[in-house]
Design an enzyme around this catalytic site. Structure first.
Site, PDB file in Angstrom:
ATOM      1  N   SER A 139       0.510  -1.242  -0.053  1.00 17.50           N
ATOM      2  CA  SER A 139      -0.020   0.101   0.015  1.00 17.50           C
ATOM      3  C   SER A 139       0.694   1.360  -0.176  1.00 17.50           C
ATOM      4  O   SER A 139       1.623   1.473  -0.964  1.00 17.50           O
ATOM      5  CB  SER A 139      -1.069  -0.134   1.330  1.00 17.50           C
ATOM      6  OG  SER A 139      -1.983   0.749   1.171  1.00 17.50           O
ATOM      7  N   ASP A 275      -8.824  -5.424  -6.440  1.00 20.74           N
ATOM      8  CA  ASP A 275      -8.291  -4.295  -5.837  1.00 20.74           C
ATOM      9  C   ASP A 275      -9.063  -2.719  -6.515  1.00 20.74           C
ATOM     10  O   ASP A 275      -8.762  -2.616  -7.488  1.00 20.74           O
ATOM     11  CB  ASP A 275      -6.956  -3.936  -5.787  1.00 20.74           C
ATOM     12  CG  ASP A 275      -6.231  -3.089  -4.939  1.00 20.74           C
ATOM     13  OD1 ASP A 275      -7.005  -2.047  -4.508  1.00 20.74           O
ATOM     14  OD2 ASP A 275      -5.266  -2.937  -4.654  1.00 20.74           O
ATOM     15  N   HIS A 305      -7.916  -4.644  -1.744  1.00 23.94           N
ATOM     16  CA  HIS A 305      -6.515  -4.094  -1.362  1.00 23.94           C
ATOM     17  C   HIS A 305      -6.152  -4.740  -0.160  1.00 23.94           C
ATOM     18  O   HIS A 305      -4.806  -4.946  -0.011  1.00 23.94           O
ATOM     19  CB  HIS A 305      -7.067  -2.516  -1.277  1.00 23.94           C
ATOM     20  CG  HIS A 305      -5.769  -1.993  -1.011  1.00 23.94           C
ATOM     21  ND1 HIS A 305      -4.873  -1.601  -2.067  1.00 23.94           N
ATOM     22  CD2 HIS A 305      -5.213  -1.311   0.210  1.00 23.94           C
ATOM     23  CE1 HIS A 305      -3.926  -0.784  -1.649  1.00 23.94           C
ATOM     24  NE2 HIS A 305      -4.065  -0.595  -0.576  1.00 23.94           N
TER      25      HIS A 305
END
Length: 329
Positions: A139, A275, A305
């Site tokens: 991330s 995602d 995600h």
């Protein structure tokens, strides 16, 4: 002025003691032009000092204590084993940890992902680390990892970037703008906290998928199901994170921009088909622009995600495969 501090945790019985410290960042110039005259970077080094070095970076709510937020991957007998590797991690600049950031919920200068990377580079030099065997980022940490890879050049062996590309997607940018809007318009401390709770709830919806929520909560009472789940997430986040830190790091994600061509290390980009924040097409573009020394690894997950946290086996396999190729046992 920030003082240089270092601490070794007791109980070093398996060669995996964690060393923690605060690195002064004197006159640290941010990409926005602001100067941190007495900045500080909180760091942790976990594992034998002579072991292969792996920098580990997570999302905006992650910090230097990787054994708490990524327990599935970091720890003895895990993919990132501190008995085998020297794991380096930090508290984000602009966050709610021990690095320089907003205090008393006051605004802080804009922090770019390249600023985080520059601070990590200073830390590596301070620790006397010339060669970095791998950077593993997920991330926001993968955004910072890209920038760090560009700075390190051939000092870095491999980059593993999970759930991130070289720029923000329009959908993610729009979602985060809405998350920040309530905080930015709040006029009281209590109002900002309430807005932070709602912002986190909206963020969590972007981390997951509609299918996962349907499978999990479809037949349940909303108050004890999905709505209760959202309340718990929002309150837990607001209890440990300030609104100003959230604003700072959320904006940093929006402004992330990396030139993929600057990455010289072997690179593995991990994309999650579901995602919502990082579409597969963007991950493919990222890999293409890095060049022939980059590969795309796709996984499928109803967690979207959040797969880097939830798909423990798949992520461990990828990390182990990449590290075994870079660092033979």
């Amino acid at each position: 002025m920030a003082a240089l501090q270092e601490h070794v945790d007791p109980g070093d019985t398996d060669g995996a003691a964690a060393r923690r410290g605060i690195l002064p960042l004197h006159d640290f110039r941010l990409a926005c032009g602001s100067l941190l005259a007495d900045g500080a970077l909180a760091w942790q080094s976990w594992g034998p000092q002579r072991a292969p070095v792996v920098v580990v970076l997570g999302g905006i709510s992650a910090g230097r204590d990787i054994g708490t937020w990524w327990t599935a991957q970091c720890g003895p007998a895990r993919a990132l084993d501190p008995r085998r590797f020297r794991l380096i991690s930090i508290d984000w600049l602009g966050g709610s940890g021990e690095s320089s950031g907003p205090r008393d919920d006051r605004e802080f200068p804009p922090v770019d992902s390249i600023d985080q990377a520059h601070a990590i580079l200073l830390l590596l030099n301070h620790l006397g680390i010339g060669r970095v065997d791998a950077v593993v980022g997920a991330s926001y940490g993968a955004c910072v990892g890209q920038c760090l890879a560009g700075l390190l050049g051939h000092r870095l062996g491999r980059l593993i970037a999970i759930g991130a590309a070289h720029r923000a997607s329009p959908w993610a940018l729009a979602l985060r703008t809405l998350q920040r809007a309530g905080i930015e318009s709040a006029t009281t401390k209590h109002g900002r906290r309430d807005a932070l709770v709602r912002a986190r709830q909206l963020a969590v919806l972007g981390y997951r998928t509609p299918g996962e929520l349907e499978d999990r909560f479809g037949e349940s009472d909303p108050s004890s199901g999905v709505l209760g789940w959202l309340v718990a997430h929002g309150e837990r986040f607001a209890s440990r994170f300030s609104a100003a830190s959230f604003l700072c790091l959320s904006r940093s994600l929006d402004h992330h921009l990396c030139e993929p061509e600057t990455i010289a290390a072997a690179t593995t980009v991990v994309a999650i088909d579901e995602d919502l924040l990082v579409p597969l097409a963007l991950a493919r573009e990222f890999v293409r622009r890095i060049g022939s020394h980059a590969e795309l690894v796709r996984i499928t997950s109803p967690f979207g995600h959040d797969a880097f946290l939830k798909e423990e086996g798949a992520i461990a396999t990828i990390i182990q495969s990449c590290l075994s190729a870079e660092i033979p046992a």
